[in-house]
Design a protein around this motif. Structure first.
Motif, PDB file in Angstrom:
ATOM      1  N   TRP A 372     -38.709  30.573   8.033  1.00  0.00           N
ATOM      2  CA  TRP A 372     -39.274  29.333   7.499  1.00  0.00           C
ATOM      3  C   TRP A 372     -38.121  28.369   7.227  1.00  0.00           C
ATOM      4  CZ3 TRP A 372     -44.297  29.445   4.258  1.00  0.00           C
ATOM      5  CH2 TRP A 372     -44.805  28.144   4.112  1.00  0.00           C
ATOM      6  N   ILE A 373     -38.082  27.274   7.992  1.00  0.00           N
ATOM      7  CA  ILE A 373     -37.030  26.275   7.853  1.00  0.00           C
ATOM      8  C   ILE A 373     -37.520  25.135   6.970  1.00  0.00           C
ATOM      9  CG2 ILE A 373     -35.600  24.600   9.115  1.00  0.00           C
ATOM     10  CD1 ILE A 373     -35.609  26.495  11.466  1.00  0.00           C
ATOM     11  N   ARG A 374     -36.722  24.810   5.940  1.00  0.00           N
ATOM     12  CA  ARG A 374     -37.049  23.823   4.904  1.00  0.00           C
ATOM     13  C   ARG A 374     -38.276  24.260   4.106  1.00  0.00           C
ATOM     14  NH1 ARG A 374     -35.934  20.433   9.311  1.00  0.00           N
ATOM     15  NH2 ARG A 374     -33.847  19.515   9.214  1.00  0.00           N
ATOM     16  N   TYR A 375     -38.263  25.486   3.715  1.00  0.00           N
ATOM     17  CA  TYR A 375     -39.336  26.029   2.868  1.00  0.00           C
ATOM     18  C   TYR A 375     -39.255  25.381   1.489  1.00  0.00           C
ATOM     19  CZ  TYR A 375     -41.507  29.494  -0.254  1.00  0.00           C
ATOM     20  OH  TYR A 375     -42.256  30.126  -1.215  1.00  0.00           O
ATOM     21  N   ASP A 376     -40.405  24.908   0.998  1.00  0.00           N
ATOM     22  CA  ASP A 376     -40.464  24.258  -0.314  1.00  0.00           C
ATOM     23  C   ASP A 376     -41.237  25.166  -1.263  1.00  0.00           C
ATOM     24  OD1 ASP A 376     -40.654  22.647  -2.502  1.00  0.00           O
ATOM     25  OD2 ASP A 376     -41.453  20.895  -1.445  1.00  0.00           O
ATOM     26  N   TRP A 377     -40.507  25.973  -2.003  1.00  0.00           N
ATOM     27  CA  TRP A 377     -41.146  26.984  -2.843  1.00  0.00           C
ATOM     28  C   TRP A 377     -41.876  26.379  -4.039  1.00  0.00           C
ATOM     29  CZ3 TRP A 377     -39.699  29.168  -7.806  1.00  0.00           C
ATOM     30  CH2 TRP A 377     -38.732  28.414  -8.471  1.00  0.00           C
ATOM     31  N   GLU A 378     -41.637  25.083  -4.326  1.00  0.00           N
ATOM     32  CA  GLU A 378     -42.321  24.441  -5.447  1.00  0.00           C
ATOM     33  C   GLU A 378     -43.707  23.918  -5.046  1.00  0.00           C
ATOM     34  OE1 GLU A 378     -39.454  21.547  -6.719  1.00  0.00           O
ATOM     35  OE2 GLU A 378     -38.609  22.922  -8.189  1.00  0.00           O
ATOM     36  N   ARG A 379     -43.988  23.920  -3.765  1.00  0.00           N
ATOM     37  CA  ARG A 379     -45.317  23.523  -3.318  1.00  0.00           C
ATOM     38  C   ARG A 379     -46.197  24.767  -3.319  1.00  0.00           C
ATOM     39  NH1 ARG A 379     -46.196  18.629  -1.272  1.00  0.00           N
ATOM     40  NH2 ARG A 379     -48.079  19.436  -0.276  1.00  0.00           N
ATOM     41  N   SER A 402     -34.864  28.988   4.791  1.00  0.00           N
ATOM     42  CA  SER A 402     -33.853  27.962   4.520  1.00  0.00           C
ATOM     43  C   SER A 402     -34.513  26.897   3.662  1.00  0.00           C
ATOM     44  CB  SER A 402     -33.318  27.357   5.818  1.00  0.00           C
ATOM     45  OG  SER A 402     -34.289  26.542   6.434  1.00  0.00           O
ATOM     46  N   THR A 403     -33.841  26.480   2.614  1.00  0.00           N
ATOM     47  CA  THR A 403     -34.413  25.527   1.666  1.00  0.00           C
ATOM     48  C   THR A 403     -33.455  24.373   1.437  1.00  0.00           C
ATOM     49  OG1 THR A 403     -33.437  26.615  -0.253  1.00  0.00           O
ATOM     50  CG2 THR A 403     -35.590  27.405   0.477  1.00  0.00           C
ATOM     51  N   ARG A 404     -33.987  23.345   0.826  1.00  0.00           N
ATOM     52  CA  ARG A 404     -33.118  22.268   0.377  1.00  0.00           C
ATOM     53  C   ARG A 404     -32.295  22.795  -0.799  1.00  0.00           C
ATOM     54  NH1 ARG A 404     -37.989  19.996   1.764  1.00  0.00           N
ATOM     55  NH2 ARG A 404     -37.890  18.322   3.306  1.00  0.00           N
ATOM     56  N   PRO A 405     -31.138  22.196  -1.074  1.00  0.00           N
ATOM     57  CA  PRO A 405     -30.290  22.689  -2.176  1.00  0.00           C
ATOM     58  C   PRO A 405     -31.055  22.763  -3.500  1.00  0.00           C
ATOM     59  CG  PRO A 405     -29.110  21.068  -0.865  1.00  0.00           C
ATOM     60  CD  PRO A 405     -30.525  21.057  -0.363  1.00  0.00           C
ATOM     61  N   VAL A 406     -30.961  23.927  -4.161  1.00  0.00           N
ATOM     62  CA  VAL A 406     -31.602  24.111  -5.468  1.00  0.00           C
ATOM     63  C   VAL A 406     -30.600  24.743  -6.416  1.00  0.00           C
ATOM     64  CG1 VAL A 406     -33.923  24.335  -4.539  1.00  0.00           C
ATOM     65  CG2 VAL A 406     -32.505  26.364  -4.741  1.00  0.00           C
TER      66      VAL A 406
END
Length: 434
Positions: A372-379, A402-406
């Motif tokens: 999963w590329i650019r997975y947004d775990w907050e959604r 892979s996620t955005r910087p957190v």
């Protein structure tokens, strides 16, 4: 010292000049034609060597006088003596209305045909004008690759016979009518690579190409009331790329029995046809579609599909994912991608994920790799989809997110949350974060 340097330079020149002619021509064929012609000043040996170089490429410079450019091209082609011309590339860009009067493409192409040309590229960007494609090229037995771009008008009133043509690219060119494009393609019995980009159709184009292996179709087709479409019959087709077709009357792929990979993106409102159902024999699929704008195959089974790549940017994309999981019993690799085109995803992606009633066979028996590329775990819906797959993919070996910087603390929380799900399903699965 000066005499030694002079001797070394002379020896160096002699060493190159003494190469066999075949090797020198091979070296020169990698250089731009204007640089090849410039070698005529080196010595007697080089004076006429450029005339035998089998590759020629002419490109008009910015602000260059087109009449002088055309004269130079004609003079060079008339002087050229190579028995076989491997390729001729012509790129002309000009915004003056009178340009069309100074360009003799028919003469240039005619000379190339007489030199048994194998590859011909015409890239013409002219001010509100289109130059007619020379009919002499339609009867060239040696032509293997033909690439036409922009200000080219093609008129083929009846089928011809281009037995050697294997590559045909039609990029933003104009056809006199639908019959012309149909006659053009049907005249190539051994065609293997076809590209159609931004070619306006008012009727449905039937492409029958038994040797075709690679097909790329893209570009907006007309308006909603008079849109054209495609019906492709290509039993040898292996690679298919379809993108940016809107309000298309139909897009149907028939007899694609050896299809290896198909990419379909930005295709919407295909009337009366099920484009996904046409791809049921593909081994790899890449989809960027909205389930709200295209018909989904409710009964089609993708028995050959082992690799699925899907975009997560469209509204209710997970409904298409759910359908594909249920319809692909042997799926081994699943890759979800957020293209990252729009930072405000909330407006584009709305709705709620609901689990399938039954666990798909691919999850319980075959799926081994999940990316999963650019997975947004907050959604919430993305989190639920990820958990569902990790919880039910019994034979999963590797899951990569892979996620955005957190923040580090949030990253650990996300890892622990997903690890707790996967541990109950597959002891052999490794979760990686990038």
């Amino acid at each position: 010292m000066e005499q030694c340097l002079r001797i070394r330079v002379v020896m160096g020149l002699d060493r190159i000049s003494e190469f066999p002619e075949e090797l020198l021509l091979k070296i020169l064929s990698f250089l731009p034609t204007k640089d090849v012609i410039a070698t005529t000043v080196l010595s007697k040996r080089w004076r006429s060597l450029w005339k035998l170089v089998p590759k020629l490429e002419f490109e008009s410079e910015n602000e260059e006088d087109i009449a002088k450019f055309a004269e130079k091209v004609g003079r060079c082609l008339l002087s050229h003596k190579a028995p076989v011309l491997e390729s001729l590339h012509l790129k002309v860009t000009d915004e003056h209305e009178e340009t069309i009067c100074g360009i003799n493409v028919g003469l240039w192409v005619g000379i190339a045909v007489a030199r048994h040309v194998r590859e011909l590229v015409l890239d013409l960007s002219l001010f509100k004008n289109s130059l007619r494609f020379p009919t002499v090229a339609l009867f060239c037995d040696t032509l293997e690759a033909l690439k036409l771009k922009y200000s080219v008008l093609v008129d083929v009133p009846s089928p011809v016979y281009m037995k050697s043509l294997r590559t045909l690219h039609l990029d933003s060119v104009k056809f006199k009518d639908n019959d012309s494009i149909h006659n053009f393609i049907s005249s190539c019995p051994n065609l293997e690579d076809l590209l159609i980009h931004r070619v306006t159709l008012k009727k449905v184009l039937i492409i029958e190409a038994p040797s075709l292996k690679r097909l790329s179709i893209s570009g907006k087709i007309g308006g909603k009331e008079e849109a054209g479409g495609y019906v492709i019959s290509a039993r040898s087709l292996k690679y298919l790329n379809i993108r940016r077709l809107y309000n298309c009357r139909c897009c149907l792929i028939e007899n694609a029995r050896v299809l290896v990979k198909a990419t379909v993106s930005n295709v919407s409102y295909i009337v009366n046809e099920n484009i996904l159902g046409s791809l049921k024999l593909a081994r790899r699929l890449s989809l960027d579609l909205s389930p709200l704008e295209i018909k989904c195959p409710t009964r089609t089974r993708f028995y050959n599909l082992v690799y699925l790549e899907m975009s997560t940017i469209e509204a209710e994309w997970w409904n298409l994912l759910k359908l594909m999981l249920e319809s692909s019993p042997q799926l081994q690799v699943l890759k979800l991608i957020d293209p990252g085109k729009d930072a405000s995803k909330d407006d584009e992606v709305s709705g709620q994920w609901s689990e399938p009633k039954y666990i798909p066979e691919c999850l319980s028996c075959y799926l081994e790799t999940f990316v999963w590329i650019r997975y947004d775990w907050e959604r919430e819906e993305e989190k639920e989809v990820a958990k569902y797959i990790l919880r039910n993919a019994t034979f999963l070996k590797k899951a990569t997110f892979s996620t955005r910087p957190v923040e580090h603390q949030k990253s650990l929380q996300m890892l622990n949350e997903l690890n707790s799900v996967v541990s109950s399903a597959s002891n052999s699965c490794h979760i990686l974060f990038e």
